[in-house]
Design a protein around this motif. Sequence first.
Motif, PDB file in Angstrom:
ATOM      1  N   ARG A   1      40.150  29.924  48.488  1.00  0.00           N
ATOM      2  CA  ARG A   1      41.117  29.810  48.294  1.00  0.00           C
ATOM      3  C   ARG A   1      41.952  31.743  48.273  1.00  0.00           C
ATOM      4  O   ARG A   1      41.653  31.782  46.919  1.00  0.00           O
ATOM      5  CB  ARG A   1      41.751  28.139  47.742  1.00  0.00           C
ATOM      6  N   ILE A   2      42.579  32.175  48.877  1.00  0.00           N
ATOM      7  CA  ILE A   2      43.073  33.152  48.311  1.00  0.00           C
ATOM      8  C   ILE A   2      45.252  32.767  48.465  1.00  0.00           C
ATOM      9  O   ILE A   2      45.893  32.522  49.333  1.00  0.00           O
ATOM     10  CB  ILE A   2      43.021  34.166  49.462  1.00  0.00           C
ATOM     11  N   LEU A   3      45.389  33.319  46.837  1.00  0.00           N
ATOM     12  CA  LEU A   3      46.857  33.688  46.386  1.00  0.00           C
ATOM     13  C   LEU A   3      47.490  34.817  46.625  1.00  0.00           C
ATOM     14  O   LEU A   3      46.758  35.460  45.915  1.00  0.00           O
ATOM     15  CB  LEU A   3      46.673  32.646  45.277  1.00  0.00           C
ATOM     16  N   ILE A   4      48.395  35.078  47.523  1.00  0.00           N
ATOM     17  CA  ILE A   4      49.092  35.916  47.551  1.00  0.00           C
ATOM     18  C   ILE A   4      50.159  36.913  46.281  1.00  0.00           C
ATOM     19  O   ILE A   4      50.724  35.161  46.008  1.00  0.00           O
ATOM     20  CB  ILE A   4      49.714  36.146  48.062  1.00  0.00           C
ATOM     21  N   ILE A   5      49.774  37.212  45.156  1.00  0.00           N
ATOM     22  CA  ILE A   5      50.976  37.078  44.049  1.00  0.00           C
ATOM     23  C   ILE A   5      51.561  38.757  44.089  1.00  0.00           C
ATOM     24  O   ILE A   5      51.108  39.795  45.206  1.00  0.00           O
ATOM     25  CB  ILE A   5      49.847  37.279  42.906  1.00  0.00           C
ATOM     26  N   ASP A   6      52.888  38.821  43.158  1.00  0.00           N
ATOM     27  CA  ASP A   6      53.528  40.134  43.378  1.00  0.00           C
ATOM     28  C   ASP A   6      52.585  40.961  42.837  1.00  0.00           C
ATOM     29  O   ASP A   6      51.746  41.130  41.973  1.00  0.00           O
ATOM     30  CB  ASP A   6      54.555  40.012  42.065  1.00  0.00           C
ATOM     31  N   VAL A   7      52.973  42.886  43.184  1.00  0.00           N
ATOM     32  CA  VAL A   7      52.137  43.787  43.147  1.00  0.00           C
ATOM     33  C   VAL A   7      51.886  44.064  41.408  1.00  0.00           C
ATOM     34  O   VAL A   7      52.755  43.924  40.590  1.00  0.00           O
ATOM     35  CB  VAL A   7      52.935  44.860  43.505  1.00  0.00           C
ATOM     36  N   ASN A   8      51.258  44.285  41.025  1.00  0.00           N
ATOM     37  CA  ASN A   8      50.660  44.726  39.672  1.00  0.00           C
ATOM     38  C   ASN A   8      49.584  45.685  39.915  1.00  0.00           C
ATOM     39  O   ASN A   8      49.008  46.182  40.473  1.00  0.00           O
ATOM     40  CB  ASN A   8      49.316  43.705  39.148  1.00  0.00           C
ATOM     41  N   ASP A   9      50.178  47.217  40.116  1.00  0.00           N
ATOM     42  CA  ASP A   9      49.790  48.511  40.806  1.00  0.00           C
ATOM     43  C   ASP A   9      48.516  48.869  39.533  1.00  0.00           C
ATOM     44  O   ASP A   9      48.250  49.763  41.111  1.00  0.00           O
ATOM     45  CB  ASP A   9      50.550  49.909  39.799  1.00  0.00           C
ATOM     46  N   ASN A  10      48.047  48.801  38.392  1.00  0.00           N
ATOM     47  CA  ASN A  10      46.729  49.173  38.372  1.00  0.00           C
ATOM     48  C   ASN A  10      45.563  48.027  38.205  1.00  0.00           C
ATOM     49  O   ASN A  10      45.851  47.152  36.864  1.00  0.00           O
ATOM     50  CB  ASN A  10      46.884  50.332  36.876  1.00  0.00           C
ATOM     51  N   ALA A  11      44.151  48.001  38.434  1.00  0.00           N
ATOM     52  CA  ALA A  11      43.265  47.277  37.879  1.00  0.00           C
ATOM     53  C   ALA A  11      42.855  47.465  36.785  1.00  0.00           C
ATOM     54  O   ALA A  11      42.620  48.866  36.423  1.00  0.00           O
ATOM     55  CB  ALA A  11      42.531  47.550  38.792  1.00  0.00           C
ATOM     56  N   PRO A  12      42.292  46.910  35.880  1.00  0.00           N
ATOM     57  CA  PRO A  12      41.141  47.405  34.986  1.00  0.00           C
ATOM     58  C   PRO A  12      40.096  48.003  34.953  1.00  0.00           C
ATOM     59  O   PRO A  12      39.647  47.712  35.795  1.00  0.00           O
ATOM     60  CB  PRO A  12      40.929  46.287  33.969  1.00  0.00           C
ATOM     61  N   GLU A  13      39.552  49.075  34.642  1.00  0.00           N
ATOM     62  CA  GLU A  13      38.634  49.589  34.835  1.00  0.00           C
ATOM     63  C   GLU A  13      37.493  50.255  33.989  1.00  0.00           C
ATOM     64  O   GLU A  13      38.364  50.415  32.162  1.00  0.00           O
ATOM     65  CB  GLU A  13      39.231  51.748  34.898  1.00  0.00           C
ATOM     66  N   PHE A  14      36.706  49.985  33.774  1.00  0.00           N
ATOM     67  CA  PHE A  14      34.980  49.883  32.470  1.00  0.00           C
ATOM     68  C   PHE A  14      35.117  51.188  32.084  1.00  0.00           C
ATOM     69  O   PHE A  14      35.138  52.360  33.429  1.00  0.00           O
ATOM     70  CB  PHE A  14      34.052  49.369  33.101  1.00  0.00           C
TER      71      PHE A  14
ATOM     72  N   GLY B   1      47.174  41.161  32.444  1.00  0.00           N
ATOM     73  CA  GLY B   1      47.951  40.006  33.148  1.00  0.00           C
ATOM     74  C   GLY B   1      48.541  39.610  33.758  1.00  0.00           C
ATOM     75  O   GLY B   1      48.333  38.725  34.805  1.00  0.00           O
ATOM     76  N   GLY B   2      48.575  40.530  35.368  1.00  0.00           N
ATOM     77  CA  GLY B   2      49.258  40.058  36.612  1.00  0.00           C
ATOM     78  C   GLY B   2      47.995  39.831  37.001  1.00  0.00           C
ATOM     79  O   GLY B   2      48.567  39.725  38.751  1.00  0.00           O
ATOM     80  N   GLY B   3      46.893  40.153  36.926  1.00  0.00           N
ATOM     81  CA  GLY B   3      45.672  39.124  38.328  1.00  0.00           C
ATOM     82  C   GLY B   3      44.626  40.292  39.050  1.00  0.00           C
ATOM     83  O   GLY B   3      43.717  40.295  39.224  1.00  0.00           O
ATOM     84  N   LEU B   4      44.713  41.876  38.214  1.00  0.00           N
ATOM     85  CA  LEU B   4      43.978  42.791  38.659  1.00  0.00           C
ATOM     86  C   LEU B   4      42.969  42.734  38.117  1.00  0.00           C
ATOM     87  O   LEU B   4      42.865  42.195  36.550  1.00  0.00           O
ATOM     88  CB  LEU B   4      44.601  44.001  38.716  1.00  0.00           C
ATOM     89  N   SER B   5      41.684  42.088  38.606  1.00  0.00           N
ATOM     90  CA  SER B   5      40.523  42.509  38.012  1.00  0.00           C
ATOM     91  C   SER B   5      39.419  44.351  38.266  1.00  0.00           C
ATOM     92  O   SER B   5      39.758  44.800  39.136  1.00  0.00           O
ATOM     93  CB  SER B   5      39.699  41.625  38.088  1.00  0.00           C
ATOM     94  N   GLY B   6      38.561  44.129  37.073  1.00  0.00           N
ATOM     95  CA  GLY B   6      38.212  45.601  37.622  1.00  0.00           C
ATOM     96  C   GLY B   6      36.567  44.867  37.283  1.00  0.00           C
ATOM     97  O   GLY B   6      36.092  44.207  36.049  1.00  0.00           O
ATOM     98  N   LYS B   7      35.748  45.897  37.887  1.00  0.00           N
ATOM     99  CA  LYS B   7      33.588  45.326  37.014  1.00  0.00           C
ATOM    100  C   LYS B   7      32.852  46.008  36.373  1.00  0.00           C
ATOM    101  O   LYS B   7      32.825  47.327  37.094  1.00  0.00           O
ATOM    102  CB  LYS B   7      33.016  44.529  39.161  1.00  0.00           C
ATOM    103  N   GLY B   8      32.118  45.928  36.146  1.00  0.00           N
ATOM    104  CA  GLY B   8      31.484  46.713  35.142  1.00  0.00           C
ATOM    105  C   GLY B   8      30.041  45.790  34.986  1.00  0.00           C
ATOM    106  O   GLY B   8      29.765  44.004  35.231  1.00  0.00           O
TER     107      GLY B   8
END
Length: 795
Positions: free
Chosen positions: A228-241, A323-330
């Motif tokens: 299930r894919i939800l389209i969200i508003d723009v969050n320019d930067n994703a977290p980085e480890f 908080g904007g839903g962007l994620s980074g993987k480590g």
Amino acid sequence: MKKLERVHPNRQVLAFILVVFVSRVRPEPIRYSVLEETESGSFVAHLTKDLGLGTGELAARSARVVSDDDKQRLQLDGQTGDLLLREKLDREELCGHIEPCVLHFQVFLEMPVQFFQGELMIQDINDHSPVFPAREVLLKIPENSQTGTLFPLLIAEDLDVGSNGLQQYTISSNSHFHILTRNHSEGKKYPDLVQDKPLDREEQPEFSLTLVALDGGSPPRSGTVMVRILIIDVNDNAPEFVHTPYRVQVLENSPLDSPILRVLARDADAGNFGSVSYDLFQASDEIKQTFSINEVTGDILLKKKLDFEKIKSYHVEIEATDGGGLSGKGTVVIEVMDVNDNPPELIISSLTSSIPENAPETVVSIFRIRDRDSGDNGKMICSIPDNLPFILKPTLKNFYTLVTERPLDRETRDGYNITITVTDLGTPKLKTQQSLSVLVSDVNDNAPAFTQTAYTLFVRENNSPALHIGSVSATDRDSGANAQVTYSLLPPQDTQLPLASLVSINADNGHLFALRSLDYEALQAFEFRVGATDRGSPALSSEALVRVLVLDANDNSPFVLYPLQNGSAPCTELVPRAAEPGYLVTKVVAVDGDSGQNAWLSFQLLKATEPGLFGVWAHNGEVRTARLLSERDAAKHRLLVLVKDNGEPPRSATATLHVLLVDGFSQPYLPLPEAAPAQAQADSLTVYLVVALASVSSLFLFSVLLFVAVRLCRRSRAASVGRCSVPEGPFPGHLVDVSGTGTLSQSYQYEVCLTGDSGTGEFKFLKPIFPNLLVQDTGREIKENPNFRNSFVFS
């Protein structure tokens, strides 16, 4: 008995040193394969043929199959030599994702000990479908996401391997996305959702797609998950480890809830879009049960005890979401460090509890050692005490054979407690001890041994029949029937000895019995041999000498040799009236059939016609005059002499002597008082006068002749004695054996003569003489002088 402690073993055999293969160990393993889930009892291989053995040899040599994991998944038919499955084999349960899946086993035989290595490859079948960890996946994608952006999705797990494992992912048909299947370095396949067109939240805010995982089996199996894919508003930067991947080493004995690592991810956005939370990403059940992460601080905590022997490392994926839903993987790589927490294990495969003594090198036990730790913690030393006649021999892959070092002796020691100690080289050292009890069974290798090589028994004569006269005893160092001793009489070396009628022996206890009454005078001693035989097979025996001495009893009265007491006419002793005091009238000679003090004789004058005129010497029986004779003394005397031995109670005999007093040896013989009274009364006075005149007339002539005769007798004593003869009639046949009387103070020789025309059979001792004659006392015999055939020596 198992116990953990620091040890310093007596005899060390380094388990980590490569085992030197002997000629009885096959260097290359035999290899077989079988499909998983094959029914139990299915045929795997024909071992007899593959091992080059003869028919029935596997059963004869007690062949056994042992697996490395101690679970008997294989069984061996000893009669046919077939190797069979004991149970169904699940490749996924046995090996997981490891490929190839190989089950190692060993075949070992006894008599002699021989080992074969084997490998059973378990081939995979397509019996598992790919499975996703969740039924639905929620994916949030910003609307400004660029074409070609990859979005990782949940991976599916397929327990099968190889071509039967997971091969590809597909997604339901749509115009915005497609699936890209990527290969991970660990061999896993990951699905990435690839954006094909720009997204517009206002046009389509949500997509529902079906992700399908396919394996390569025939037919293929599949698993699905809803995306299930939800389209969200723009969050320019994703977290980085800050760092990826993270690497950390953790001791396997770390306590629960201890922090392992803190991860950190930064987000360039501000506000809620810049706040980061942490979570485990696509974690397996094992990782979820073992680790947890603080969503605020990023601390990874230990929730479950680690076990290096089961899992040596973990690859944990961490997701940082803003908080904007962007994620980074480590990625966090957690390596489990081994600690020495497993004591060595000792597995007994074969044990012999009883060993016959005197046997050559014998296998007592076959066992295997194992330590689940690694490195020095898994290296082992195997030892037994030095003071035991056993040695350890390494064979194959941590297998050891415990054998006897030399033949054992049950009589020295009948059992052993062998403590096998296995110690690892970790810090601290851990050890395992196993005690084995081995009994030494008896072999009939010891003959019975008598307590004495010779026995001396004493029996008093005239014993009662069946009298217990003594015992012999023998012991046998063996045990059981081998130590049961039976006694017997051995055939005598002297065939003249009637042993069977003299003694008997109790076969069970060695008691000896006299079968009849013994007579010292007939048999003073005898000897024989007795045997002791055990009940072993073959039976062993020994013998001992038994000497029986018969003790004398005072059962014989003294016997008078002289004067004879045989009822014939009595012997008269002539004594001249001119004899001085102490004149030797005669000597009473007696013997006793007994010995020792029972044969010591003493003499006593019991009765006399005229007391005080004669005396008897107590020790030699000599009768002598006690005083001067006078004309008033009667001419005829009767003496009664008592002869008594020194036994208890004493025995005795009497001897009667007749003594005639004469004026000279020319005086005619006068009859005894008992025979002459009537004739004396009948004589007339004329007869007496004639006799008196004749006597006076011939006195002078008789004296001259007598003097000449005496002189001649002294010069030719041998001839005189030769002319004297001993009549055969009056003497009893047992005149020998007079030396033991002990009644004479010295040896005497008497001239004994009988007048040929004597009607009374007189036995005269004329005088004692002392020639150089040999007197032997030891034989207790009367020895005949070779020079004087009719002279006898009484000693």
